[in-house]
Design a protein around this motif. Structure first.
Motif, PDB file in Angstrom:
ATOM      1  N   ARG A   1       0.851  -1.189   0.000  1.00  0.00           N
ATOM      2  CA  ARG A   1       0.000   0.000   0.000  1.00  0.00           C
ATOM      3  C   ARG A   1       0.887   1.239   0.000  1.00  0.00           C
ATOM      4  NH1 ARG A   1      -2.638   0.019   6.139  1.00  0.00           N
ATOM      5  NH2 ARG A   1      -0.666  -0.182   7.283  1.00  0.00           N
TER       6      ARG A   1
ATOM      7  N   ARG B   1      -6.765 -10.788  -8.568  1.00  0.00           N
ATOM      8  CA  ARG B   1      -6.704  -9.599  -7.727  1.00  0.00           C
ATOM      9  C   ARG B   1      -7.618  -9.782  -6.527  1.00  0.00           C
ATOM     10  NH1 ARG B   1      -4.454  -5.155  -9.767  1.00  0.00           N
ATOM     11  NH2 ARG B   1      -5.836  -3.593  -8.864  1.00  0.00           N
TER      12      ARG B   1
ATOM     13  N   SER C   1      -8.384  -4.791  -4.354  1.00  0.00           N
ATOM     14  CA  SER C   1      -7.317  -3.817  -4.574  1.00  0.00           C
ATOM     15  C   SER C   1      -7.925  -2.554  -5.151  1.00  0.00           C
ATOM     16  CB  SER C   1      -6.264  -4.373  -5.545  1.00  0.00           C
ATOM     17  OG  SER C   1      -5.706  -5.582  -5.088  1.00  0.00           O
TER      18      SER C   1
ATOM     19  N   CYS D   1      -8.160   2.027  -4.611  1.00  0.00           N
ATOM     20  CA  CYS D   1      -7.721   3.239  -3.933  1.00  0.00           C
ATOM     21  C   CYS D   1      -8.878   3.977  -3.280  1.00  0.00           C
ATOM     22  CB  CYS D   1      -7.007   4.167  -4.915  1.00  0.00           C
ATOM     23  SG  CYS D   1      -8.031   4.774  -6.263  1.00  0.00           S
TER      24      CYS D   1
ATOM     25  N   TRP E   1      -3.523   3.904  -1.929  1.00  0.00           N
ATOM     26  CA  TRP E   1      -3.675   2.773  -2.852  1.00  0.00           C
ATOM     27  C   TRP E   1      -3.269   1.475  -2.150  1.00  0.00           C
ATOM     28  CZ3 TRP E   1      -4.649   4.062  -8.216  1.00  0.00           C
ATOM     29  CH2 TRP E   1      -4.867   2.933  -9.021  1.00  0.00           C
TER      30      TRP E   1
ATOM     31  N   GLU F   1      -2.585  -2.609  -3.193  1.00  0.00           N
ATOM     32  CA  GLU F   1      -2.455  -3.679  -4.191  1.00  0.00           C
ATOM     33  C   GLU F   1      -2.327  -5.006  -3.467  1.00  0.00           C
ATOM     34  OE1 GLU F   1      -2.237  -4.280  -7.839  1.00  0.00           O
ATOM     35  OE2 GLU F   1      -3.533  -2.583  -7.415  1.00  0.00           O
ATOM     36  N   HIS F   2      -3.180  -5.950  -3.818  1.00  0.00           N
ATOM     37  CA  HIS F   2      -3.162  -7.262  -3.176  1.00  0.00           C
ATOM     38  C   HIS F   2      -3.521  -8.300  -4.234  1.00  0.00           C
ATOM     39  CE1 HIS F   2      -4.747 -10.049   0.276  1.00  0.00           C
ATOM     40  NE2 HIS F   2      -3.661 -10.531  -0.320  1.00  0.00           N
ATOM     41  N   VAL F   3      -2.538  -9.082  -4.656  1.00  0.00           N
ATOM     42  CA  VAL F   3      -2.754 -10.046  -5.733  1.00  0.00           C
ATOM     43  C   VAL F   3      -2.134 -11.382  -5.359  1.00  0.00           C
ATOM     44  CG1 VAL F   3      -2.695  -8.184  -7.446  1.00  0.00           C
ATOM     45  CG2 VAL F   3      -0.615  -9.514  -7.005  1.00  0.00           C
TER      46      VAL F   3
ATOM     47  N   CYS G   1       3.887  -2.953  -7.352  1.00  0.00           N
ATOM     48  CA  CYS G   1       3.444  -2.485  -6.042  1.00  0.00           C
ATOM     49  C   CYS G   1       2.523  -1.273  -6.155  1.00  0.00           C
ATOM     50  CB  CYS G   1       4.649  -2.146  -5.169  1.00  0.00           C
ATOM     51  SG  CYS G   1       5.582  -0.708  -5.727  1.00  0.00           S
ATOM     52  N   ALA G   2       1.900  -0.912  -5.019  1.00  0.00           N
ATOM     53  CA  ALA G   2       0.970   0.213  -4.990  1.00  0.00           C
ATOM     54  C   ALA G   2       1.647   1.522  -5.368  1.00  0.00           C
ATOM     55  CB  ALA G   2       0.353   0.323  -3.589  1.00  0.00           C
TER      56      ALA G   2
ATOM     57  N   TRP H   1       1.481   2.351  -9.083  1.00  0.00           N
ATOM     58  CA  TRP H   1       0.199   2.883  -9.536  1.00  0.00           C
ATOM     59  C   TRP H   1       0.062   4.363  -9.172  1.00  0.00           C
ATOM     60  CZ3 TRP H   1      -3.313   0.307 -12.546  1.00  0.00           C
ATOM     61  CH2 TRP H   1      -3.134  -1.075 -12.690  1.00  0.00           C
TER      62      TRP H   1
END
Length: 656
Positions: free
Chosen positions: A244, A348, A351, A353, A367, A369-371, A393-394, A397
């Motif tokens: 994040r 995903r 994930s 924001c 943000w 991100e979790h995958v 990674c977040a 983005w």
């Protein structure tokens, strides 16, 4: 380049078709631009110059010495170099006089003119694959609509909780923070009493094999001398990546929400991450431009700009919610399990924001991100970096979003820019920045492992990759080109590699076309607060002070990667852009570099550690076909990559 056809038993191809040979001197061809007696000879010469890397993107010529037919041909091709000693004077004169470009409507958009026939040039909203059509039909079924709606609402709740949670869900360490898999399962995943007992055993250090758990997690707290389940040891074992980050974006929340919920804008904004995308269905469409409670089903492919890291593709629901007048949330959640995909290689977890309005028209973006991904096909060179979770990674983005809106701010800024002492008109600055944006976008996607890019390995160079690509410089007359790339490890910090490659004074050490010539940065436009992030015009002079080449270059660096992207332009094309000409009419072949940390240490410090350098070139090769490249072209391509990488390595590590 024209040449005689012949049989070549050793041709580098995916078929046994005979190929036309390309001259082994294609990269060293003369830059002579003398007049030709016929349109065809002019075409061949201009294409030959492009093969050696000097071809550029012009379509307006004001010389008047050519016939109308030749003029039209050259204008549409836009790939020949009209170098002369008068270019410098013409650039300044045309800018000062402010003469408008010819009033011509582009026959093609920038997508169809400069992009590959098999690239992301199709409208991303169109459903192009049978599997997408099946999904589109499936999601509108009432039972699935209910499931997707429930899943999306739950995903938004999970996103908010993950965004603001502390320990024990997120564990801090020297390199940042990581998601605690055990705590995540306990807090967000439904499980029964027996699973609760198993998790207690894990926390106490009792060895267990958890390969059958949904998510295939690896737990580090095991009994001594008992090896943990190695990730990737079994087929379709998914590895978790979670991160994040937070950043300040110079744009209001409503515009950011629209950017995320409109597929075209999202694909364009994140073009260095998203290579392909499609809207499969809209279960709750927007009402009067308001995206609150809008629910969409999408497919997208995510990538890193190197052929050595496979792209990641999944189907997901995207859901938007407005929490109050100042706060929005946009969340993605995979639908693979719901849509019963047979093999899941990437998904995903919730994930997205949270966007909060800030003073002065800015927004704070948090943000997550979790995958989960099967990265067993990642090349060994990139495995440490990819396994760290850093490339996707977040922060990547957020940084991409910040850079995009910084670029929009540069487009509308009234801050003057100069070239040789002459002020560049506002329209000229806009044209130059728009052309540079397309150049960077094409370079990133062209050098990736997107499923549209059919890379071929070199017979004797394990890191080298090459592929063919057609561009439609002239309507109904595709021009064959080749894209070739390699990635190498350098025992040098990323910042040092970036500075060396972006500066004009060191370019003549690695650029074969600029070897031992004088390179000047004659203009630049800053993008954002970092002075390293800029669009430049580079001029290459011979010893006699004759201008041989003009380069458009964009360089930028963020905590995740550094980019140096460039393309040659001829004088008339550059002058037209500086006057405010249509950038969609200019054909360019972008080449450049991407510098990543190697993943062996803290990835955010650009001043220390080692790097992975990706080098990619794009040139015309008339001997190439969709399935094969001639042996002489393979030899020349190998020589270009070897010479360039060798020169860079020698300059940065002279004692090795």
């Amino acid at each position: 380049m024209s040449g005689s056809s012949g049989k070549h038993d050793q041709s580098f191809s995916r078929s046994d078709d005979s190929e036309e040979m390309i001259s082994d001197e294609m990269y060293e061809a003369s830059l002579d631009t003398s007049d030709d007696d016929s349109e065809e000879e002019s075409m061949e010469d201009s294409e030959q110059e492009s093969v050696d890397g000097s071809g550029s993107g012009s379509e307006w010529y004001e010389d008047g010495s050519e016939s109308d037919e030749e003029m039209e041909t050259n204008e549409e091709v836009g790939l020949n170099l009209a170098a002369s000693s008068q270019i410098d004077a013409v650039l300044v004169r045309d800018i000062e006089q402010g003469s408008p470009p010819p009033n011509r409507s582009p026959q093609h958009s920038h997508e169809s003119v400069a992009d590959s026939v098999a690239s992301n040039s199709d409208n991303p909203v169109q459903i192009a694959r049978a599997s997408d059509l099946l999904v589109a039909v499936s999601v509108v079924a009432e039972v699935n609509k209910t499931k997707i709606t429930t899943l999306a609402a739950s995903a938004m709740d999970e996103l908010v909780r993950k965004a603001f949670a502390g320990e024990p869900l997120w564990q801090r360490h020297t390199g940042g923070e990581t998601l605690n898999d055990v705590e995540y399962i306990r807090e967000f995943r439904a499980f029964d009493v027996s699973l609760e007992e198993l998790m207690k055993m894990v926390e106490m250090g009792d060895p267990q094999d958890f390969a059958e758990l949904d998510g295939d997690y690896e737990f580090s707290s095991r009994m001594p001398n008992v090896p943990a389940l190695r990730r990737g040891a079994e087929a379709n074992v998914l590895r978790t990546e979670a991160s994040r980050g937070v950043g300040l974006v110079r744009m209001n929340p409503s515009t950011l929400v629209e950017c995320l919920m409109d597929l075209d804008q999202w694909s364009s904004t994140f073009s260095n991450i998203v290579s392909r995308s499609a809207l499969l269905g809209c279960l709750s469409p927007p009402a009067a431009g308001n995206f609150n409670e809008v629910l969409q089903v999408m497919r997208a492919e995510f990538y890193v700009p190197t052929p050595l890291v496979p792209a990641r593709e999944c189907q997901f629901a995207r859901y938007c919610r407005q929490f109050d007048s100042r706060t929005w949330g946009v969340v993605d959640v995979s639908l693979e399990s719901l849509l019963q995909d047979s093999v899941i290689k990437f998904r995903r977890r919730p994930s997205g924001c949270l966007i909060q309005e800030m003073p002065n028209g800015c927004s704070k973006v948090l943000w997550v991100e979790h995958v989960e991904v099967d990265d067993s096909l990642v090349h060994i060179l990139y495995q440490p970096l990819v396994h760290s979770g850093f490339p996707f990674c977040a922060k990547r983005w957020i940084n991409t979003m910040i850079r995009h809106f910084d670029g929009l701010a540069a487009l509308t800024s009234d801050s003057p820019s100069y070239i040789r002492g002459a002020v560049i008109p506002q329209k000229g600055k806009e044209s130059l920045l728009m052309l540079s944006e397309r150049m960077v976008r094409d370079f990133c996607i062209d050098s990736s492992a997107s499923t549209n890019n059919k890379w071929m390995r070199f017979p004797e160079a394990e890191h080298f990759r090459v592929r063919t690509k057609s561009i439609t410089a002239i309507p109904h007359r595709p021009t064959p080109t080749v894209v070739f790339a390699t990635s190498v490890w350098l025992p040098v910090p990323r910042k040092r590699v970036f500075d060396y490659l972006r500066h004009g004074e060191s370019r003549n050490q690695w650029d074969l076309l600029s070897h031992e010539r004088v390179i000047l940065e004659i203009s630049h436009i800053n993008k954002g607060q970092n002075p390293d992030n800029r669009v430049s015009v580079m001029q290459v002079n011979t010893a006699s002070n004759k201008i041989d080449i003009l380069y458009l270059q964009e360089s930028y660096s963020d905590p995740v990667a550094s980019y140096i992207v460039y393309a040659p332009l001829d004088g008339p094309a550059m002058a037209c852009m500086l006057r405010g000409g249509n950038p969609d009419r200019v054909n360019i072949l972008p080449s450049g570099f991407v510098v990543h940390p190697d993943g062996s240490g803290p990835s955010t410090n650009q001043e220390v550690g080692s790097s992975i350098l990706t080098v990619a070139f794009h040139i015309i090769d008339n001997s190439a076909t969709e399935k094969s490249i001639s042996p002489s072209s393979v030899t020349t391509i190998s020589r270009i990559l070897t010479s360039t990488v060798g020169a860079i390595h020698h300059a940065l590590q002279p004692d090795d």
